[in-house]
Design a protein around this motif. Structure first.
Motif, PDB file in Angstrom:
ATOM      1  N   CYS A  73      -3.234   3.954  -4.051  1.00  0.00           N
ATOM      2  CA  CYS A  73      -2.101   3.350  -4.830  1.00  0.00           C
ATOM      3  C   CYS A  73      -0.708   4.110  -4.559  1.00  0.00           C
ATOM      4  O   CYS A  73      -0.405   4.020  -3.597  1.00  0.00           O
ATOM      5  N   MET A  74      -0.192   4.555  -5.703  1.00  0.00           N
ATOM      6  CA  MET A  74       0.653   5.565  -5.407  1.00  0.00           C
ATOM      7  C   MET A  74       0.622   6.552  -4.196  1.00  0.00           C
ATOM      8  O   MET A  74       1.608   6.924  -3.586  1.00  0.00           O
ATOM      9  N   GLY A  75      -0.279   7.160  -4.293  1.00  0.00           N
ATOM     10  CA  GLY A  75      -0.890   8.043  -3.079  1.00  0.00           C
ATOM     11  C   GLY A  75      -0.578   7.340  -1.581  1.00  0.00           C
ATOM     12  O   GLY A  75      -0.307   8.039  -0.794  1.00  0.00           O
ATOM     13  N   GLY A  76      -0.989   6.118  -1.754  1.00  0.00           N
ATOM     14  CA  GLY A  76      -0.779   5.361  -0.499  1.00  0.00           C
ATOM     15  C   GLY A  76       0.648   5.196  -0.340  1.00  0.00           C
ATOM     16  O   GLY A  76       1.221   5.201   0.879  1.00  0.00           O
ATOM     17  N   TYR A  77       1.502   4.877  -1.111  1.00  0.00           N
ATOM     18  CA  TYR A  77       2.841   4.757  -1.145  1.00  0.00           C
ATOM     19  C   TYR A  77       3.478   6.039  -0.579  1.00  0.00           C
ATOM     20  O   TYR A  77       4.533   6.023   0.389  1.00  0.00           O
ATOM     21  N   LEU A  78       2.938   7.075  -1.222  1.00  0.00           N
ATOM     22  CA  LEU A  78       3.600   8.614  -0.717  1.00  0.00           C
ATOM     23  C   LEU A  78       2.938   9.020   0.465  1.00  0.00           C
ATOM     24  O   LEU A  78       3.663   9.892   1.090  1.00  0.00           O
TER      25      LEU A  78
END
Length: 287
Positions: A154-159
């Motif tokens: 999730c956020m790690g995917g965005y980043l």
């Protein structure tokens, strides 16, 4: 929250302007779902470096970020998924025994960037990472480029995308709920339908990304119903990157707290597939 403005994500609140603006929140889990802190003192041990193991042998070391750029409970959920798959897991972050810095990744097979706090902008999460004195994006990039593995949830995917982000993808990430034909169009917690290797399944989802990627070393494991990539594994240098917009690591409590049908067992199986694909040796790594 994620804002893209002519290819640049801004940290300020989005203004109505004549360019395309994407606004996204950051993959939060319910606070009640926070795991216990039993792993907090387990931070001693090796880190992950260019010479780290690329195999998925039981006991391989995985480093999971735990700090202000991750939601309460997200690091613990990733920990449990990894431990279920046989990894030895250590937390890394500003208040952990394992800290970012030279040599932090020397013996780790995998680095995990978990989900972020509900409503948190991507630029805010990135700023919180950068506020850690030992952290640098190049530290993580060099680790993966040299043969390490990165898992972004999730956020790690965005980043895993660009500006702000690690720039590990052969392309970029975007906000699924703003994409044409999205089946989920708000920032609340939902079940989202995905096609995972030809199987129609449902996964826990809270404003996660899609991935606009292409190249010879890209594997799309899952797609949303509008065709956007939902889970991807790609090469980066001699290493590999795996990203997922939905949450395969979501425990039963996350479903229960939002009155969702419990698909945690399905998610765990998909997380195992994602991990095993990630840890495989790339057939022909990109330069």
């Amino acid at each position: 929250m994620r804002v893209r403005w002519a290819g640049v994500r801004r940290g300020a609140a989005a203004l109505a302007v004549a360019v395309a603006v994407l606004v996204a929140s950051a993959c939060g889990a319910p606070l009640e779902a926070a795991g216990d802190a039993a792993g907090a003192a387990a931070g001693a041990g090796g880190g992950a470096g260019a010479g780290g193991s690329a195999g998925s042998d039981r006991g391989s070391l995985a480093l999971v970020y735990r700090g202000p750029a991750a939601c309460e409970g997200c690091a613990e959920a990733a920990h449990d998924m990894l431990e279920h798959d046989g990894f030895t897991v250590r937390y890394i972050g500003p208040k952990e025994r394992m800290r970012f810095g030279p040599g932090a990744f020397a013996s780790a097979a995998l680095y995990v960037q978990p989900g972020g706090t509900d409503g948190q902008e991507v630029s805010t999460a990135w700023g919180l990472l950068e506020s850690d004195a030992g952290f640098s994006a190049e530290l993580v990039r060099a680790y993966v480029r040299g043969g390490g593995r990165y898992l972004g949830l999730c956020m790690g995917g965005y980043l895993a995308g660009e500006d702000p982000g690690y720039g590990l993808l052969p392309g970029d990430s975007g906000q699924y709920i703003r994409s044409p034909g999205a089946a989920v169009t708000d920032e609340r917690d939902h079940l989202v339908d995905v096609d995972w290797r030809g199987r129609g399944l449902r996964m826990y989802f809270q404003d996660g990304p899609y991935f606009d990627v292409q190249g010879p070393d890209v594997q799309v494991l899952a797609r949303y119903t509008n065709g956007r990539a939902a889970a991807v594994v790609a090469a980066y240098g001699a290493g590999r990157v795996a990203v997922s917009g939905p949450h395969p690591e979501a425990p039963s409590a996350w479903y229960r707290d939002y009155d969702l049908a419990d698909e945690s067992a399905t998610g765990l199986g998909l997380g195992e597939d994602l991990l095993h694909t990630l840890m495989a040796t790339p057939p022909h790594p990109t330069p």
